[in-house]
Motif scaffolding. Structure first.
Motif, short mmCIF file in Angstrom:
data_model
loop_
_atom_site.label_atom_id
_atom_site.label_comp_id
_atom_site.label_asym_id
_atom_site.label_seq_id
_atom_site.Cartn_x
_atom_site.Cartn_y
_atom_site.Cartn_z
N GLU A 197 0.97 -1.32 0.06
CA GLU A 197 -0.15 0.07 0.02
C GLU A 197 0.93 1.04 0.04
O GLU A 197 0.58 2.35 -0.65
N ARG A 198 1.91 1.22 0.78
CA ARG A 198 2.86 2.52 0.81
C ARG A 198 3.59 2.67 -0.57
O ARG A 198 3.92 3.73 -0.86
N LEU A 199 3.94 1.41 -1.19
CA LEU A 199 4.67 1.54 -2.25
C LEU A 199 3.60 2.38 -3.53
O LEU A 199 4.24 3.08 -4.29
N ALA A 200 2.42 2.16 -3.42
CA ALA A 200 1.64 2.54 -4.27
C ALA A 200 1.75 4.17 -4.27
O ALA A 200 0.94 4.84 -5.12
N LYS B 36 -1.57 16.75 15.14
CA LYS B 36 -2.61 16.61 15.85
C LYS B 36 -3.62 15.70 15.08
O LYS B 36 -3.72 15.64 13.95
N PRO B 37 -4.47 14.95 16.04
CA PRO B 37 -5.47 14.04 15.30
C PRO B 37 -6.24 14.65 14.09
O PRO B 37 -6.82 14.07 13.33
N SER B 38 -6.83 15.92 14.36
CA SER B 38 -7.74 16.43 13.52
C SER B 38 -7.02 16.64 11.99
O SER B 38 -7.44 16.39 10.94
N LEU B 39 -5.63 16.86 12.14
CA LEU B 39 -4.76 17.00 10.84
C LEU B 39 -4.56 15.75 10.29
O LEU B 39 -4.51 15.37 9.24
N GLN B 40 -4.37 14.69 11.17
CA GLN B 40 -4.05 13.58 10.78
C GLN B 40 -5.18 12.81 9.88
O GLN B 40 -4.94 12.14 8.90
N LYS B 41 -6.46 13.17 10.47
CA LYS B 41 -7.52 12.77 9.78
C LYS B 41 -7.77 13.23 8.22
O LYS B 41 -7.86 12.63 7.27
N ALA C 280 -4.77 9.78 1.45
CA ALA C 280 -4.23 8.86 0.97
C ALA C 280 -5.58 7.95 0.29
O ALA C 280 -5.09 7.08 -0.78
N SER C 281 -6.60 8.15 0.80
CA SER C 281 -7.60 7.32 0.54
C SER C 281 -7.91 7.78 -1.04
O SER C 281 -8.71 6.97 -1.79
#
Length: 555
Positions: A45-48, A525-530, A536-537
């Motif tokens: 998945e990371r390679l993609a 922070k969690p909000s940015l990580q989301k 990525a999706s």
């Protein structure tokens, strides 16, 4: 010490078992964290997330001898690649690569020069490997700061040496030119052959001196010769240059190389800005005592097409601009050369930044994001390394020496914010075309691109400091649909405030204060990580991987 390890490590091959035993502490506890199948899926998945890009340029602008030089410079760069493998990875590369059966895992390991994901806080993704030792291959695995500092090793914090342990356990240092002598002799020979073909006198001198420097670790003369080059059509940056891989002290430099073809048209446009550094230094939003130093004005600002990356600069995230030399004395007395890697920069803009902006920037401001603004922001980041303060105000020596491992990330943060300051002032003076609003919005989109690399390395920490500081000051907000909208007046105020904070911290040389700032604001922070997970999706690449070399160039 708790050492995380995968199930496969417990029953792996001899080479993997040796790697699993990397820590020298006898009280290690094994924690089972992942299966082989889950790691294969992760690496796949990371390679993609890496978009493939061919590194090419218009070779018709080069002379026949310059074309003959390129394969020699590329071969010398490939040696730097092998040396970086040894510095980043503390086991045998060939055995490691051959032990990996899954082609996607193997390809991802080659991108990362080992089993750790550089764009995800060095997460291990190959079964049998625990978390990366902070000292990489520069120190004996498991060596602590306390043990090194208590030792009688003279070259504890050298830029160009390795720390090793003899059969009795005693620590000693080995200069790079001794540890890597066979490889360096070959690389020096290739540079000497290229120098014999060089038609430009400055390039010939530089290549000759750089070949010598590889064999004695004295880079000052070749750095100065490199800065003195003015009319060369091709270039190579080669040697142990950046210290980010040394996670213990950020003192030891890693090998890398770039082979470059100058874009003379763009370089001509950029040349005038370096001469403006003294005036811009005087206007910095900080007390006079923190801006008393006069920046060098003999620097060059050039644009290039990169035709080969090797070593540190090719691992994980690919560098798109370079400001060298790193030597503070040379920077202060002579200046630096800021090299803008235009083809790589354009690839990242097209493949990554533009799609991120479409996804996360408010619809009313999306039209402000453009490549010219991105190019300028990156360019002035490199120029801004020459601004500010290099020596502490209270006798603690250089900023780099006073801040040690806390110095690099804060310097990158300084370059980010003072680059934006420069853009602002040059637009106001009519020296740079474009709207400040475009540069600010593109800067915001650029942060969202860069923080996807995580906050474990210097550049990631720098990006997160800017993001969190700007958010705290109301420089941007999120609209009802979750997209970012810049408040332009508050953005400029925050720019000046952060500039003041960083330069003051550097001038004071307070390592503790910088550590506290990192813990408080250089985090995701969690909000940015989301939001980042959402990118990525959508299939937006995280970075690029290059198809490069003599065949790609058609030589």
């Amino acid at each position: 010490m708790i050492r995380k390890i995968s199930i496969a490590c417990l029953a792996g091959t001899a080479i993997l078992m040796a790697a699993c035993g990397g820590s020298e502490n006898s009280d290690d506890k094994v924690v089972v964290t992942a299966t082989k199948d889950s790691l294969v899926q992760y690496a796949t998945e990371r390679l993609a997330g890496y978009a493939k890009v061919k590194l090419t340029t218009d070779l018709s602008q080069l002379s026949e001898k310059e074309k003959q030089m390129l394969p020699l410079l590329i071969e010398a760069s490939q040696i730097m690649d092998e040396l970086y493998w040894q510095q980043n990875f503390y086991a045998n590369k060939d055995s490691f690569i051959s032990s990996i059966k899954d082609p996607n895992v193997k390809a991802f390991a080659e991108i990362n020069y080992g089993p750790w994901d550089k764009l995800n806080n060095e997460k291990p993704f190959v079964s049998g490997w625990s978390e990366k030792y902070a000292g990489a291959g520069f120190y004996p695995t498991g060596l602590t700061k306390e043990e090194l500092e208590k030792s009688d090793v003279k070259d504890k914090f050298g830029q160009y040496s390795l720390i090793r342990r003899d059969s009795t356990g005693k620590l000693y240092s080995v200069p790079y030119h001794v540890a890597y002598r066979p490889q360096l002799e070959k690389a020096a020979g290739l540079l000497t052959q290229a120098a014999a073909l060089a038609e430009d006198a400055g390039l010939k001198k530089y290549l000759t001196l750089r070949a010598k420097a590889l064999l004695d670790d004295n880079y000052t003369a070749s750095d100065i010769a490199w800065l003195d080059m003015k009319s060369n059509g091709i270039d190579i940056i080669i040697g142990p240059i950046e210290n980010y891989e040394d996670g213990l002290y950020e003192s030891r430099n890693a090998y890398e190389a770039y082979v470059l073809v100058k874009d003379k048209v763009w370089s001509e446009r950029l040349s005038k800005y370096v001469k403006m550094l003294p005036e811009l230094q005087k206007g910095l939003p900080v007390e006079d005592k923190y801006k008393a130093e006069a920046p060098g004005t003999d620097s060059e600002l050039n644009a290039y097409d990169v035709v080969y990356y090797a070593g540190h600069c090719n691992s994980g995230s690919k560098t798109i601009a370079v400001n060298l030399p790193n030597d503070e004395t040379i920077q202060k007395n002579k200046g630096t050369r800021r090299s803008q890697l235009k083809n790589a920069m354009k690839a990242k803009y097209d493949q990554i930044l533009a799609p991120i902006a479409e996804t996360l920037i408010d619809e009313s401001q999306i039209g402000l994001v453009n490549f010219d603004a991105f190019f300028a922001n990156v360019m002035f980041h490199e120029v801004a390394h020459g601004l500010g303060i290099k020596t502490t105000i209270d006798g603690k020596g250089t900023v780099r020496a006073a801040l040690q491992e806390q110095g690099s990330w804060l310097e990158e943060a300084k370059a980010d914010i003072l680059g934006l300051y420069m853009v602002t002032k040059l637009v106001e003076k009519g020296e740079l075309t474009g709207k400040k609003e475009a540069f600010y919005t593109t800067f915001m989109a650029g942060i969202l691109r860069s923080v996807r690399f995580g906050a474990s390395k210097a550049h990631g920490k720098a990006n997160m400091l800017a993001f969190n500081y700007f958010e705290e000051k109301g420089a941007f907000e999120k609209n009802a649909s979750g997209k970012y909208k810049v408040n332009f007046s508050k953005f400029e105020e925050a720019m000046n405030g952060l500039s003041n904070l960083i330069i003051t911290l550097q001038g004071n040389g307070s390592k503790v204060a910088v550590e506290n700032l990192q813990k408080e604001k250089a985090v995701i922070k969690p909000s940015l990580q989301k939001d980042l997970d959402g990118l990525a999706s959508k299939g937006i690449p995280v970075d690029v991987v290059f198809e490069q070399g003599v065949k790609v160039l058609g030589l």
